[in-house]
Design an enzyme around this catalytic site. Structure first.
Site, PDB file in Angstrom:
ATOM      1  N   SER A   1       1.719  -5.060  -2.769  1.00  0.00           N
ATOM      2  CA  SER A   1       0.829  -3.949  -2.421  1.00  0.00           C
ATOM      3  C   SER A   1       0.362  -4.117  -0.984  1.00  0.00           C
ATOM      4  O   SER A   1       0.555  -5.173  -0.379  1.00  0.00           O
ATOM      5  CB  SER A   1      -0.380  -3.980  -3.349  1.00  0.00           C
ATOM      6  OG  SER A   1      -1.047  -5.228  -3.175  1.00  0.00           O
ATOM      7  N   LYS A   2      -0.271  -3.062  -0.468  1.00  0.00           N
ATOM      8  CA  LYS A   2      -0.832  -3.151   0.885  1.00  0.00           C
ATOM      9  C   LYS A   2      -1.837  -4.293   0.960  1.00  0.00           C
ATOM     10  O   LYS A   2      -1.893  -5.021   1.948  1.00  0.00           O
ATOM     11  CB  LYS A   2      -1.555  -1.843   1.220  1.00  0.00           C
ATOM     12  CG  LYS A   2      -0.634  -0.780   1.771  1.00  0.00           C
ATOM     13  CD  LYS A   2      -1.455   0.387   2.285  1.00  0.00           C
ATOM     14  CE  LYS A   2      -0.654   1.650   2.171  1.00  0.00           C
ATOM     15  NZ  LYS A   2      -1.421   2.861   2.273  1.00  0.00           N
ATOM     16  N   ARG A   3      -2.630  -4.396  -0.096  1.00  0.00           N
ATOM     17  CA  ARG A   3      -3.657  -5.449  -0.079  1.00  0.00           C
ATOM     18  C   ARG A   3      -3.044  -6.832  -0.030  1.00  0.00           C
ATOM     19  O   ARG A   3      -3.506  -7.721   0.680  1.00  0.00           O
ATOM     20  CB  ARG A   3      -4.566  -5.310  -1.299  1.00  0.00           C
ATOM     21  CG  ARG A   3      -5.725  -4.367  -0.989  1.00  0.00           C
ATOM     22  CD  ARG A   3      -6.739  -4.318  -2.079  1.00  0.00           C
ATOM     23  NE  ARG A   3      -7.210  -5.632  -2.511  1.00  0.00           N
ATOM     24  CZ  ARG A   3      -7.838  -5.811  -3.660  1.00  0.00           C
ATOM     25  NH1 ARG A   3      -8.043  -4.809  -4.465  1.00  0.00           N
ATOM     26  NH2 ARG A   3      -8.262  -7.013  -3.998  1.00  0.00           N
TER      27      ARG A   3
ATOM     28  N   ASP B   1      -1.889  -7.473   3.424  1.00  0.00           N
ATOM     29  CA  ASP B   1      -3.009  -7.828   4.306  1.00  0.00           C
ATOM     30  C   ASP B   1      -3.412  -9.276   4.089  1.00  0.00           C
ATOM     31  O   ASP B   1      -3.644 -10.016   5.041  1.00  0.00           O
ATOM     32  CB  ASP B   1      -4.222  -6.917   4.020  1.00  0.00           C
ATOM     33  CG  ASP B   1      -3.971  -5.506   4.532  1.00  0.00           C
ATOM     34  OD1 ASP B   1      -3.004  -5.327   5.311  1.00  0.00           O
ATOM     35  OD2 ASP B   1      -4.723  -4.589   4.143  1.00  0.00           O
TER      36      ASP B   1
END
Ligand code: GLU
Length: 515
Positions: free
Chosen positions: A264-266, A269
């Site tokens: 996921s994007k998270r 990050d």
């Protein structure tokens, strides 16, 4: 088998996720392997999620990766248009056919009424709360209303959707080339909306009609679409297209680096890596996320890395350029289970491709970076020397320019730990002697710099290991780095001698300050 035709069918709802790039690559590889056609179809029927710029971003990504489609929007082809928003009339014709044949129906229920239906079912202890064969008879639709009532409502402009009349007693079987036979009972499925209240087709309807009309032979897409496949199979049947149902290939999920859940994007990050192939600026928040390209990845490295996410070539070979990927690719070697996204591996690939890039190409890039970011001018000759000096140590090309700063500037500071540990009268004597010997030379190469250093040490009867790190600190400020003798060759004996002399003065002071 008929000519292979595959499509990459992204929705332009934002930046193309790295998983989408993998899907595009697999489609491309298979089509090229089979001498087939790779098609780009833009699935933009959901106007509420449409994001300007997303389509251009998709095209730029494919082109950067070197996987250009042969048919698609702006390219054309015999089966266009390739943007679903331009195919409304086609969907209208086909949905009318389903309605006329009693395979789809109008439904006028408001969202509140649907909620109420669910609430009632829940209270009655029913587990399946879908709008389906069991509940549709209690709702406001063309199956429960008379023809006249339906007509009146439509004419009065009452909002409606068109739903698929899903059979309640069918075993749906389809073959997935990765997963084998998949069996689903139709009673678990609902009466999916095919035409939304805005009159536009939903993904399911448009996707099936287009795959059929565009003569798609293989639907290669992410595993998240597997649950939609039974409905798609039922739609093919409803249109009497069952003889041409494409082969399904659902690619395994890409998992977070720790294997815990979907990438996921998270997670990206957290792991400090990009999730988008190119820089992506969110048009609403204005926030830009760095892409793999801008981070310094070459498209070769990214394509090689992504192609091994779920595809196992067998054997030990890991390096495949696009041509080799095409030759080796096969659907049989695509795995079922989720595949971990290992960013260190991605960097490893980048390093490999960087090392195999022509020195001159990297030198030109370095020269540009030095000028653009540091205002420094650098000759091609020096640029090449710098690239050779650092090539084993960098992952991304822009690292050359920052790593090379000490070539252009004397150190601004020195590694104090090394000085504190190693600076003494004896080492001072050696550096001094070495500087004096260099000062009278006009040029020197790495080998003779080494020889001269060794003879200097020998004349003082000292072990070279004791002073080498100090010598490095005097030249670059830091205690570790690439081949020191090469650095001496690049900077030349006069500059080196000057740096050593300056450093001696500084080292003395540092040593006094730091007891
Ligand atoms: N439009 C879908 C997506 O955004 C395509 C799914 C499919 O390939 O059928 O991924």
């Amino acid at each position: 088998m008929s000519q292979v035709r595959v499509r990459f069918a992204p929705s332009p709802t934002g930046g193309l996720h790295i998983g989408g790039v993998r899907t595009a690559i697999f489609n491309y590889l298979y089509s090229k392997k089979m001498g087939g056609t790779f098609i780009l179809r833009i699935e933009d029927t959901d106007q509420s999620r449409f994001i300007a710029g997303a389509e251009a971003y998709i095209k730029e990504t494919l082109s950067w990766c070197g996987i250009d489609p042969e048919e698609g929007p702006d390219i054309g082809g015999d089966y266009g248009p390739y943007r679903q928003s331009e195919r409304k009339k086609i969907y209208q014709k086909y949905i009318q056919q389903l309605i006329d044949e009693g395979k789809a129906y109008y439904a006028f229920d408001t969202p509140e009424e649907i909620d109420q239906m669910r609430e009632k079912l829940k209270v009655a202890g029913v587990l399946n709360l879908n709008y389906n064969s069991a509940s549709r008879n209690t709702m406001m639709n063309s199956l429960t209303l008379s023809k006249e009532e339906v007509k009146e409502k439509i004419q009065a402009g009452i909002p409606y959707v068109v739903r698929f009349k899903m059979s309640d007693k069918r075993e749906i079987r389809f073959h997935d080339l990765v997963r084998g036979w998949v069996l689903v009972h139709s009673s678990t499925l609902d009466d999916k909306v095919l035409i939304k209240s805005d009159g536009l087709a939903t993904y399911h309807l448009a996707n099936v009609i287009d795959d059929h009309l565009m003569k798609i032979t293989h639907v290669i897409r992410g595993e998240e679409w597997l649950p939609s496949a039974p409905l798609h199979v039922m739609l093919y049947e409803a249109f009497n297209w069952e003889a041409d149902i494409p082969y399904f290939v659902h690619l395994p999920l890409i998992m977070k680096p720790d294997g815990n859940g979907k990438l996921s994007k998270r997670a990206a990050d957290k792991g400090g890596f990009p999730i988008f192939p190119l820089n992506w600026t969110d048009p609403t928040s204005g926030e830009t996320r760095q892409g793999f390209r801008e981070m310094g990845f070459s498209s070769n490295a990214l394509v090689n890395f992504l192609s091994l996410l779920g595809w196992n070539p067998g054997g030990d070979q890991e390096i495949f350029d696009l041509k080799a990927l095409i030759t080796n690719f096969s659907i049989e070697r695509i795995g079922k289970s989720g595949t971990k996204f290992d960013f260190d591996k991605a960097k490893w690939f980048n390093q490999h491709y960087l090392k195999n890039t022509e020195i001159e190409v990297l030198a030109f890039e370095l020269i540009k970076d030095l000028y653009d970011h540091y205002g420094l001018e650098c000759s091609l000759e020096l640029g090449k020397q710098i690239v050779e000096l650092f090539i084993q140590r960098v992952t991304f090309p822009q690292e050359f320019a920052s790593a090379a700063q000490f070539i252009f500037h004397e150190p601004q500071s020195y590694d104090q730990k090394v000085i504190h540990k190693k600076w003494n009268e004896e080492s001072k004597m050696v550096l001094n002697a070495y500087a004096n010997k260099l000062a009278v030379l006009s040029e020197i190469n790495g080998d003779s710099a080494q020889e001269l250093f060794q003879t200097t040490m020998a004349s003082i009867q000292m072990n070279p290991g004791k002073v080498l790190q100090l010598l490095r600190v005097s030249i670059m400020g830091e205690g570790s780095g690439p081949d020191l003798m090469k650095i001496i060759e690049i900077l030349g004996p006069v500059e080196i001698s000057k740096r050593i002399q300056n450093a001696i003065v500084q080292f003395d002071q540092i040593k006094i300050v730091l007891p």
